[in-house]
Design a protein around this motif. Structure first.
Motif, PDB file in Angstrom:
ATOM      1  N   LYS A 114       1.298   6.925   4.745  1.00 20.98           N
ATOM      2  CA  LYS A 114       2.847   7.509   4.441  1.00 20.98           C
ATOM      3  C   LYS A 114       3.000   7.884   3.214  1.00 20.98           C
ATOM      4  N   SER A 115       2.039   6.820   2.054  1.00 25.86           N
ATOM      5  CA  SER A 115       2.775   6.243   0.634  1.00 25.86           C
ATOM      6  C   SER A 115       1.234   6.334  -0.038  1.00 25.86           C
ATOM      7  N   THR A 116       1.723   6.209  -0.801  1.00 25.84           N
ATOM      8  CA  THR A 116       0.962   6.214  -2.056  1.00 25.84           C
ATOM      9  C   THR A 116       0.971   5.233  -3.190  1.00 25.84           C
ATOM     10  N   PRO A 117       0.395   4.205  -3.647  1.00 23.05           N
ATOM     11  CA  PRO A 117      -1.220   4.792  -3.075  1.00 23.05           C
ATOM     12  C   PRO A 117      -1.564   3.987  -2.180  1.00 23.05           C
ATOM     13  N   THR A 118      -3.026   4.887  -1.654  1.00 26.38           N
ATOM     14  CA  THR A 118      -3.503   4.120   0.649  1.00 26.38           C
ATOM     15  C   THR A 118      -4.814   3.801  -0.143  1.00 26.38           C
ATOM     16  N   VAL A 119      -5.294   2.274   0.063  1.00 22.91           N
ATOM     17  CA  VAL A 119      -6.618   2.026  -0.654  1.00 22.91           C
ATOM     18  C   VAL A 119      -7.360   1.704   0.782  1.00 22.91           C
TER      19      VAL A 119
ATOM     20  N   SER B 166     -15.773   3.541  10.125  1.00 22.57           N
ATOM     21  CA  SER B 166     -14.683   4.898  10.611  1.00 22.57           C
ATOM     22  C   SER B 166     -13.824   4.663   9.757  1.00 22.57           C
ATOM     23  N   GLU B 167     -13.246   5.478   8.493  1.00 20.93           N
ATOM     24  CA  GLU B 167     -12.015   5.786   8.288  1.00 20.93           C
ATOM     25  C   GLU B 167     -10.778   5.743   9.240  1.00 20.93           C
ATOM     26  N   THR B 168     -10.459   5.603   9.552  1.00 23.39           N
ATOM     27  CA  THR B 168      -9.419   5.543  10.953  1.00 23.39           C
ATOM     28  C   THR B 168      -7.829   6.018   9.899  1.00 23.39           C
ATOM     29  N   ASN B 169      -7.291   6.229  10.731  1.00 28.35           N
ATOM     30  CA  ASN B 169      -5.767   6.532   9.466  1.00 28.35           C
ATOM     31  C   ASN B 169      -5.050   5.502  10.150  1.00 28.35           C
ATOM     32  N   ASN B 170      -5.271   4.536   9.796  1.00 27.70           N
ATOM     33  CA  ASN B 170      -4.516   3.168   9.979  1.00 27.70           C
ATOM     34  C   ASN B 170      -2.805   3.327   9.430  1.00 27.70           C
ATOM     35  N   PRO B 171      -2.272   2.951   9.903  1.00 24.55           N
ATOM     36  CA  PRO B 171      -1.015   3.779   9.608  1.00 24.55           C
ATOM     37  C   PRO B 171      -0.847   2.281   7.681  1.00 24.55           C
ATOM     38  N   SER B 172      -0.846   3.320   6.547  1.00 23.13           N
ATOM     39  CA  SER B 172      -0.561   2.239   5.054  1.00 23.13           C
ATOM     40  C   SER B 172       0.072   2.028   4.797  1.00 23.13           C
TER      41      SER B 172
END
Length: 287
Positions: free
Chosen positions: A221-226, A277-283
């Protein structure tokens, strides 16, 4: 008139009235059926339309053109670094995002060094959602210019130039294509007629939209997400506040016992597909 005749007429009238009542009842039933059918048809059409609209919303746009060397589903990812690097750094950024600017100004020299050493390949997702909330078009226009730089083989250097010269979030300087082309002159060999045409004609506008739609479908939901090998590391790596130094330490720990990747010029060789695995963890809410 005889009683018999009167009785006959009365019976005829009653029969006629009964038939008329039956006709009216049939007409009412028919009308109800027609109205009900129309209502059902309208409801069905609305449901079908809603499903189609929802399906359209849920499907990322397929870009008609993608920059050279992009990877992943629908070629939405810009890779930088060694294709065979043992670790993957995944970065979601918006060109107008002030937190992204802060991150890049602090971390880009370290990230560049890690790429050049073959320790990481970086996968950039260039999103453009700030244009929705802040007047202007700088996110989309700059994202297209970055795609043009990728096409020309100068993504990393131009990316670093843009973030070093990033205007305030409310200043839409990146919405001016002349500004973007002027900044590109800081990168040797980038400004050519092909690059200028790519920027001015918004060649990769469809690709920019598709990258943003892909981001919208994620849990970020936000950037940057790293992410480092699929795990969030900015602004914190676990409980530890991330710094350039401990990013290097985290990469070295992840790479222990692994062969480093071969590097290309200025980190422009294709980055690897993630080994984790690049899971969609909350950023993390960084900006």
């Amino acid at each position: 008139m005889s009683e018999k005749n009167r009785e006959g007429k009365r019976t005829a009238r009653e029969r006629m009235l009964a038939e008329r009542a039956a006709d009216e009842a049939r007409a009412k039933r028919k009308k109800k059926l027609v109205v009900g059918g129309v209502v059902l048809a309208v409801i069905a059409a609305a449901v079908i339309t809603g499903v189609v609209v929802q399906n359209e919303r849920s499907k990322p746009e397929t870009p008609t053109a993608a920059p050279a060397g992009t990877i992943g589903d629908k070629n939405l990812v810009v890779p930088v670094g060694a294709a065979d690097a043992p670790s993957v750094l995944t970065v979601y950024e918006d060109p107008r995002c002030p937190a992204c600017g802060s991150f890049e100004r602090e971390f880009s020299p370290t990230i560049d060094q890690l790429e050049d050493a073959g320790k990481i390949g970086t996968q950039y997702h260039i999103v453009s959602f700030i244009d929705r909330a802040v007047p202007g078009k700088g996110s989309k226009t700059a994202a297209n210019a970055l795609a043009c730089a990728q096409d020309a083989g100068h993504f990393r250097d131009y990316h670093d130039v843009l973030y070093r010269n990033q205007p305030d979030e409310t200043n839409d300087a990146f919405g001016d294509k002349a500004v973007l082309i002027s900044l590109a002159k800081q990168v040797d060999g980038l400004v050519t007629p092909a690059f200028e045409a790519c920027v001015n004609e918004n060649k990769y506008g469809g690709w920019v939209s598709a990258v943003q739609q892909d981001f919208d479908k994620s849990s970020f939901k936000s950037t940057p997400t790293v992410l480092l090998n699929g795990q969030p590391v900015y602004p914190k790596n676990g409980s530890q506040e991330i710094t350039p130094q401990n990013l290097v330490e985290a990469v070295d720990a992840a790479n222990q016992g692994k062969t480093l990747g071969s590097t290309g010029s200025h980190g422009q060789s294709p980055a690897p597909t993630s080994t984790a695995s690049e899971t969609n963890n909350p950023s993390p809410k960084a900006g």
